[in-house]
Scaffold this motif. Structure first.
Motif, PDB file in Angstrom:
ATOM      1  N   ILE A 165       5.511  -2.359  -1.164  1.00  0.00           N
ATOM      2  CA  ILE A 165       4.361  -3.239  -0.885  1.00  0.00           C
ATOM      3  C   ILE A 165       3.074  -2.412  -0.839  1.00  0.00           C
ATOM      4  O   ILE A 165       2.052  -2.806  -1.391  1.00  0.00           O
ATOM      5  CB  ILE A 165       4.570  -4.011   0.436  1.00  0.00           C
ATOM      6  N   VAL A 167       2.399   0.354  -2.393  1.00  0.00           N
ATOM      7  CA  VAL A 167       2.018   0.762  -3.751  1.00  0.00           C
ATOM      8  C   VAL A 167       1.406  -0.418  -4.508  1.00  0.00           C
ATOM      9  O   VAL A 167       0.347  -0.296  -5.143  1.00  0.00           O
ATOM     10  CB  VAL A 167       3.229   1.353  -4.511  1.00  0.00           C
ATOM     11  N   MET A 168       2.026  -1.593  -4.434  1.00  0.00           N
ATOM     12  CA  MET A 168       1.517  -2.765  -5.164  1.00  0.00           C
ATOM     13  C   MET A 168       0.176  -3.235  -4.592  1.00  0.00           C
ATOM     14  O   MET A 168      -0.695  -3.684  -5.323  1.00  0.00           O
ATOM     15  CB  MET A 168       2.504  -3.929  -5.045  1.00  0.00           C
ATOM     16  N   VAL A 171      -2.431   0.558  -4.189  1.00  0.00           N
ATOM     17  CA  VAL A 171      -2.596   1.511  -5.298  1.00  0.00           C
ATOM     18  C   VAL A 171      -2.749   0.757  -6.616  1.00  0.00           C
ATOM     19  O   VAL A 171      -3.785   0.848  -7.276  1.00  0.00           O
ATOM     20  CB  VAL A 171      -1.402   2.487  -5.367  1.00  0.00           C
ATOM     21  N   VAL A 172      -1.733  -0.011  -6.994  1.00  0.00           N
ATOM     22  CA  VAL A 172      -1.816  -0.774  -8.248  1.00  0.00           C
ATOM     23  C   VAL A 172      -2.746  -1.972  -8.054  1.00  0.00           C
ATOM     24  O   VAL A 172      -3.376  -2.436  -8.996  1.00  0.00           O
ATOM     25  CB  VAL A 172      -0.393  -1.198  -8.709  1.00  0.00           C
ATOM     26  N   ARG A 173      -2.858  -2.460  -6.855  1.00  0.00           N
ATOM     27  CA  ARG A 173      -3.753  -3.567  -6.473  1.00  0.00           C
ATOM     28  C   ARG A 173      -3.567  -4.805  -7.345  1.00  0.00           C
ATOM     29  O   ARG A 173      -4.529  -5.341  -7.913  1.00  0.00           O
ATOM     30  CB  ARG A 173      -5.221  -3.114  -6.509  1.00  0.00           C
ATOM     31  N   ILE A 174      -2.334  -5.236  -7.436  1.00  0.00           N
ATOM     32  CA  ILE A 174      -2.044  -6.427  -8.231  1.00  0.00           C
ATOM     33  C   ILE A 174      -2.232  -7.672  -7.353  1.00  0.00           C
ATOM     34  O   ILE A 174      -1.910  -7.658  -6.163  1.00  0.00           O
ATOM     35  CB  ILE A 174      -0.606  -6.323  -8.806  1.00  0.00           C
ATOM     36  N   GLU A 175      -2.780  -8.722  -7.968  1.00  0.00           N
ATOM     37  CA  GLU A 175      -2.974  -9.982  -7.234  1.00  0.00           C
ATOM     38  C   GLU A 175      -1.771 -10.894  -7.432  1.00  0.00           C
ATOM     39  O   GLU A 175      -1.151 -10.861  -8.478  1.00  0.00           O
ATOM     40  CB  GLU A 175      -4.242 -10.680  -7.723  1.00  0.00           C
ATOM     41  N   PRO A 176      -1.450 -11.728  -6.439  1.00  0.00           N
ATOM     42  CA  PRO A 176      -2.157 -12.003  -5.178  1.00  0.00           C
ATOM     43  C   PRO A 176      -1.786 -11.084  -4.005  1.00  0.00           C
ATOM     44  O   PRO A 176      -2.375 -11.211  -2.943  1.00  0.00           O
ATOM     45  CB  PRO A 176      -1.723 -13.436  -4.853  1.00  0.00           C
ATOM     46  N   ILE A 177      -0.863 -10.117  -4.205  1.00  0.00           N
ATOM     47  CA  ILE A 177      -0.411  -9.351  -3.035  1.00  0.00           C
ATOM     48  C   ILE A 177      -1.529  -8.452  -2.494  1.00  0.00           C
ATOM     49  O   ILE A 177      -1.571  -8.154  -1.290  1.00  0.00           O
ATOM     50  CB  ILE A 177       0.878  -8.545  -3.351  1.00  0.00           C
ATOM     51  N   ALA A 180      -3.726 -10.849  -0.239  1.00  0.00           N
ATOM     52  CA  ALA A 180      -3.070 -11.622   0.821  1.00  0.00           C
ATOM     53  C   ALA A 180      -3.471 -11.019   2.166  1.00  0.00           C
ATOM     54  O   ALA A 180      -3.745  -9.826   2.267  1.00  0.00           O
ATOM     55  CB  ALA A 180      -1.551 -11.566   0.642  1.00  0.00           C
ATOM     56  N   LEU A 185       1.561 -11.766   4.823  1.00  0.00           N
ATOM     57  CA  LEU A 185       2.665 -10.883   4.449  1.00  0.00           C
ATOM     58  C   LEU A 185       3.667 -10.730   5.582  1.00  0.00           C
ATOM     59  O   LEU A 185       4.872 -10.659   5.342  1.00  0.00           O
ATOM     60  CB  LEU A 185       2.122  -9.530   3.993  1.00  0.00           C
ATOM     61  N   THR A 187       4.425 -13.048   7.674  1.00  0.00           N
ATOM     62  CA  THR A 187       5.197 -14.295   7.643  1.00  0.00           C
ATOM     63  C   THR A 187       6.207 -14.316   6.494  1.00  0.00           C
ATOM     64  O   THR A 187       7.338 -14.774   6.651  1.00  0.00           O
ATOM     65  CB  THR A 187       4.232 -15.505   7.486  1.00  0.00           C
ATOM     66  N   LEU A 188       5.783 -13.819   5.335  1.00  0.00           N
ATOM     67  CA  LEU A 188       6.669 -13.854   4.168  1.00  0.00           C
ATOM     68  C   LEU A 188       7.718 -12.748   4.204  1.00  0.00           C
ATOM     69  O   LEU A 188       8.909 -12.989   3.964  1.00  0.00           O
ATOM     70  CB  LEU A 188       5.826 -13.725   2.879  1.00  0.00           C
ATOM     71  N   VAL A 189       7.282 -11.525   4.486  1.00  0.00           N
ATOM     72  CA  VAL A 189       8.159 -10.358   4.328  1.00  0.00           C
ATOM     73  C   VAL A 189       8.964 -10.064   5.605  1.00  0.00           C
ATOM     74  O   VAL A 189      10.099  -9.599   5.530  1.00  0.00           O
ATOM     75  CB  VAL A 189       7.326  -9.119   3.909  1.00  0.00           C
TER      76      VAL A 189
END
Lengths: 203, 203
Positions: A165, A167-168, A171-177, A180, A185, A187-189
Motif C-alpha cells: 500500500i 508503494v502504491m 511512490v507510484v501514486r496510483i489513483e484512487p489509492i 483515499a 483505507l 475501513t477497507l484494509v
C-alpha cells in the motif's frame, strides 16, 4: 562473548568532543552499510570512530537506537509494533493500518524509510540490512505477542500488504489509492489484514 | 485526432531494414522514459526512429505491445489480468495469488518488472510510466470485470498486497515468506485477497 556493563565509566579512551556524536554516526553508517544489521556491532562502530564502546552506548543506547539515529529515522519502529500488538486482538488489523498510514503519511517519517527501501531494492547488503532490522526489531515484537499458528508467516503477510500500500500510495501514486483518506483505507484494509491474526485452523 | 488505418500500405517512407526493429525499440525506450505511457505515441516513436507509424504498428501492434517489447517484458499483463478475472468470482483471490507468484517466481519474467519498479522508486517519470501502464492496461482489465462498489480501490488494494509480497519475498527476501511454497501462500493469502472482491456493503 561477555560484555562490559555499558555505563561502567570506562569511557576514557577519548572524551566526547563537540563532533564525537557525528563521528560515531558516520562510523555507524559505514558499518551498517558494510555488514548489515546483524554483522554490525557497537564495538566495531566505536573502533571505527576511535572511541570507547561505552561512549557509544552512553550517547545512543542500544544497537537499534544507534541504527535509527544513523539512518535519521525519527520514530521507534519497535514501539509502534508494540502499540499495535498491545490492544485488543480483534481490532489489531485496524490499528496496524492506522499506525502505518500515520507514519508513512508524514513526509519527514516517510523519507528515511523510503531511502532504506530504495537501497534494498538495488543493493544486496542494503536488502540484508532491511531484512535483519525488520526481523529482529519490528516483526519479533509483533510475533511475540501472537498466539496463533504460523505467526511469523502471517505477520509478514500482513506487513507485506502494508508495504505494498505504501508503494502504491506514496511512490507510484496510483489513483484512487493515492487520494483515499486514511480512514477509508482503515475501513477497507483493516478487516482484511485482521484475517491474518485470526487462527482459523488453516495450515 | 484522426489516424490513418495502420495497415493502409503507406509504410514507404523507409522500408524495414535489418535493424529497423531495434531502432524502433530504442526510440520507444527514449519516448516512454521521457513522456511516460500516456504521453508517448506511436507517431512520435516512429518520427524518432525515422520510419512510418504504419511500420511500427506492423512490427509491434498496439502501444501496450510496443511497450512490453521495449521493456523486454516476456508476458502480456493484460492477458494475465483477463485470466484472473475470467474464472469464478469466489476463487478470484486464489487465482490472483497463484498467477502472480508464477510470474514473479520466474527470474526471466521478474527481472524486467523489478527494473520498472526500481526506476519508479527513484524517478518521477518512471513512477508515472508504471502508474499509467498499470492503470490503463492491467487494472482496467480487472476492474471492467467486477460488479462491486469501489472496484478501483478494491482492485488496487488487492494489487498492493501482491506487490508487497513480491518485495518481501523476492527483493528483501525475509524469512519465512521468502522460502514458503507458492501453494502455502495461495492457501494463506488467497482467501484474504478474496475479501476485496466480495461486495459486503461496506463503504
Amino acid at each position: 562473548m561477555t560484555r562490559r556493563s555499558p555505563r561502567r565509566g570506562r569511557a576514557g579512551r577519548r572524551p566526547g568532543g563537540p563532533d564525537t556524536r557525528g563521528e560515531i554516526l558516520a562510523a555507524a553508517r559505514v558499518e551498517f552499510s558494510d555488514r548489515a544489521f546483524d554483522g554490525a556491532s557497537i564495538r566495531a562502530i566505536a573502533a571505527r570512530a576511535g572511541v570507547d564502546p561505552a561512549l557509544v552506548h552512553h550517547y545512543f543506547g542500544t544497537k537499534e537506537q544507534l541504527f535509527l539515529a544513523a539512518m535519521d529515522i525519527p520514530f521507534v519502529p519497535s514501539e509502534l509494533a508494540a502499540q499495535i500488538v498491545s490492544g485488543p486482538i480483534d481490532t489489531i488489523g485496524e490499528r496496524a493500518v492506522r499506525t502505518f498510514l500515520l507514519t508513512w503519511g508524514d513526509p519527514v517519517k516517510r523519507a528515511p524509510i523510503l531511502a532504506l527501501l530504495r537501497s534494498a531494492m538495488t543493493h544486496d547488503v542494503a536488502a540484508a540490512l532491511l531484512r535483519q532490522f525488520a526481523a529482529r526489531v519490528m516483526l519479533a515484537r509483533v510475533v511475540e505477542g501472537l498466539q496463533i499458528a504460523d505467526r511469523e508467516l502471517r505477520a509478514e503477510a500482513a506487513v507485506s500488504h502494508l508495504l505494498g500500500i505504501a508503494v502504491m500510495r506514496y511512490v507510484v501514486r496510483i489513483e484512487p489509492i493515492a487520494s483515499a483518506t486514511d480512514e477509508e483505507l482503515v475501513t477497507l484494509v483493516g478487516p482484511v489484514i485482521q484475517r491474518y491474526f485470526e487462527d482459523d485452523g488453516n495450515p
